[in-house]
Design an enzyme around this catalytic site. Structure first.
Site, PDB file in Angstrom:
ATOM      1  N   LYS A  16      -5.000 -17.910   0.136  1.00  0.00           N
ATOM      2  CA  LYS A  16      -6.371 -17.419  -0.073  1.00  0.00           C
ATOM      3  C   LYS A  16      -7.390 -18.549   0.079  1.00  0.00           C
ATOM      4  O   LYS A  16      -8.510 -18.322   0.529  1.00  0.00           O
ATOM      5  CB  LYS A  16      -6.491 -16.769  -1.455  1.00  0.00           C
ATOM      6  CG  LYS A  16      -5.745 -15.438  -1.573  1.00  0.00           C
ATOM      7  CD  LYS A  16      -6.482 -14.318  -0.857  1.00  0.00           C
ATOM      8  CE  LYS A  16      -5.852 -12.964  -1.088  1.00  0.00           C
ATOM      9  NZ  LYS A  16      -6.598 -11.861  -0.447  1.00  0.00           N
ATOM     10  N   TYR A  72     -15.930 -20.067  10.502  1.00  0.00           N
ATOM     11  CA  TYR A  72     -16.537 -19.080  11.421  1.00  0.00           C
ATOM     12  C   TYR A  72     -18.025 -18.908  11.107  1.00  0.00           C
ATOM     13  O   TYR A  72     -18.835 -18.707  12.001  1.00  0.00           O
ATOM     14  CB  TYR A  72     -15.812 -17.728  11.325  1.00  0.00           C
ATOM     15  CG  TYR A  72     -14.589 -17.623  12.217  1.00  0.00           C
ATOM     16  CD1 TYR A  72     -13.397 -18.275  11.900  1.00  0.00           C
ATOM     17  CD2 TYR A  72     -14.619 -16.861  13.378  1.00  0.00           C
ATOM     18  CE1 TYR A  72     -12.272 -18.171  12.708  1.00  0.00           C
ATOM     19  CE2 TYR A  72     -13.498 -16.744  14.205  1.00  0.00           C
ATOM     20  CZ  TYR A  72     -12.333 -17.401  13.864  1.00  0.00           C
ATOM     21  OH  TYR A  72     -11.237 -17.297  14.676  1.00  0.00           O
ATOM     22  N   TYR A  94       0.251 -17.590  -2.230  1.00  0.00           N
ATOM     23  CA  TYR A  94      -0.929 -16.740  -2.422  1.00  0.00           C
ATOM     24  C   TYR A  94      -2.176 -17.604  -2.623  1.00  0.00           C
ATOM     25  O   TYR A  94      -3.173 -17.443  -1.922  1.00  0.00           O
ATOM     26  CB  TYR A  94      -0.702 -15.832  -3.626  1.00  0.00           C
ATOM     27  CG  TYR A  94      -1.776 -14.784  -3.845  1.00  0.00           C
ATOM     28  CD1 TYR A  94      -1.858 -13.659  -3.029  1.00  0.00           C
ATOM     29  CD2 TYR A  94      -2.693 -14.906  -4.887  1.00  0.00           C
ATOM     30  CE1 TYR A  94      -2.834 -12.689  -3.241  1.00  0.00           C
ATOM     31  CE2 TYR A  94      -3.666 -13.945  -5.103  1.00  0.00           C
ATOM     32  CZ  TYR A  94      -3.736 -12.829  -4.274  1.00  0.00           C
ATOM     33  OH  TYR A  94      -4.704 -11.871  -4.495  1.00  0.00           O
ATOM     34  N   GLY A 126       0.851  -1.196   0.000  1.00  0.00           N
ATOM     35  CA  GLY A 126       0.000   0.000   0.000  1.00  0.00           C
ATOM     36  C   GLY A 126       0.878   1.235   0.000  1.00  0.00           C
ATOM     37  O   GLY A 126       2.046   1.179   0.390  1.00  0.00           O
TER      38      GLY A 126
END
Ligand code: UDP
Length: 335
Positions: free
Chosen positions: A157, A167, A153, A44
């Site tokens: 993911k 959850y 990655y 970022g």
């Protein structure tokens, strides 16, 4: 169709200084929400949120989701956009990439449980790997090499999706999972190594366009404002869809077709230069978006050429401002 949350919520955007996260912060502020932007600034950039930092409803926390600090006060929504997303950048520190998606996502899910917040995970078309089914629908389980250089990655993911659904099944958090296909637009890092930013920056710098492999591999490119519409629609959908949702533009283009479009837009761009195809680079990618259309009433509106023009306009202004830091890195980008 554009769905919005009721005004005045507190929205945590992790990865909020990144490419898509920064657009989401802008969108949430424009809708009248309070935004907590959390970013570790690994990929970022402060530039993308520079105009937001003095806004009254905006708070910046510099932190990594792997070591999530306590967050005081209510949080109603969490958009998890935190993870390096371009192959050269997520492969630069692969263990950190994997842990971001396991330890980091688990930390955020525990925070969501504590606050009673709704949670949206930015997943990816990479969960389909090098797909054997085309186009890719959410029911396809994918074809991922779990020991290859993209696995940090892809498998990260996939693990994050597993956590979200555990959850959800345990009724601990209202989790929603969006599978993002290639997205492009303003706020991309000029040096992030992805195809759209590379080609546009190379054309603007009058350098040859780099094509990895034959250029016959395909991708589907979604303009960032369309994507943000889809994320918000999924977050605010009144019932939990209990399924991942593909978000992408189904228009499918070869890399050569994309390069030809860019060359038409910048006359005089030098010839293409061909380089080796990266290991495990997927051959085809196109989303089946029927589920997003039917459930959310969402579909992308911006065609590739129009989106590329907007993106090019943004890079024309951006490149001179950051040229000294980025030129060398774009020129030397390697698969
Ligand atoms: N690619 C390319 N030249 C570049 C950057 C990427 O030909 O300068 C290719 C890359 O090998 C892949 C496609 O473009 O086949 C999309 O790459 P990107 O890194 O943008 O995204 P992803 O592979 O994650 O879809």
């Amino acid at each position: 169709m554009t769905q919005t949350a009721t005004r005045g919520k507190t929205v945590l955007v992790t990865g909020g200084a990144g490419f898509i996260g920064s657009h989401l912060c802008e969108r949430m502020l424009a809708e009248g929400h309070r935004v907590i932007c959390l970013d570790n600034f690994q990929t970022g950039r402060r530039r993308t949120i520079a105009k937001l930092v003095d806004t009254p409803n905006f708070t910046l926390i510099e932190a990594d989701i792997i070591r999530l600090p306590a967050i005081s006060g209510p949080v109603d929504r969490i958009y998890n956009m935190a993870c390096a997303a371009s192959p050269p950048l997520y492969q630069a520190d692969p263990v950190h990439t994997l842990m971001t998606n396991i330890v980091g996502v688990n930390n955020l899910l525990m925070l969501a449980a504590e606050k009673g917040a709704r949670f949206l995970q930015a997943s990816t078309s990479e969960v389909y790997g090098d797909p054997l089914v085309h186009p890719q629908s959410e029911d396809y389980w994918g074809n991922v090499n779990c020991t290859g250089p993209r696995a940090c990655y892809d498998e990260g993911k996939r693990s994050a999706e597993t956590l979200c659904f555990e959850y959800l099944r345990a009724r601990r958090v209202d989790t929603r999972v969006a599978r993002l296909f290639n997205t492009y637009g303003a706020h991309m890092r000029p040096d992030d190594g992805r195809i759209v930013s590379n080609l546009i920056c190379q054309a603007l710098m009058n350098e040859p366009l780099t094509i990895y492999g034959s250029g016959q591999q395909t991708r589907s490119f979604c303009y960032v404002s369309d994507l943000v519409d889809g994320l918000v629609a999924l977050m605010e959908y009144q019932v939990n869809p209990e399924t991942p949702i593909n978000l992408g533009n189904p228009g499918e283009f070869t890399i050569i077709e994309l390069a030809d479009m860019v060359r038409e837009m910048v006359p005089g761009t030098p010839e293409l230069t061909f380089m080796p195809l990266p290991v495990d680079d997927p051959q085809r990618r196109r989303p089946d978006i029927r589920r997003a259309k039917e459930l959310l009433g969402w579909s992308p509106r911006i065609q590739l050429r129009a989106g590329l023009e907007k993106t090019m306009e943004w890079f024309r202004a951006e490149l001179p401002a950051v040229a000294s830091q980025t030129t060398a890195r774009i020129s030397s980008s390697r698969p």
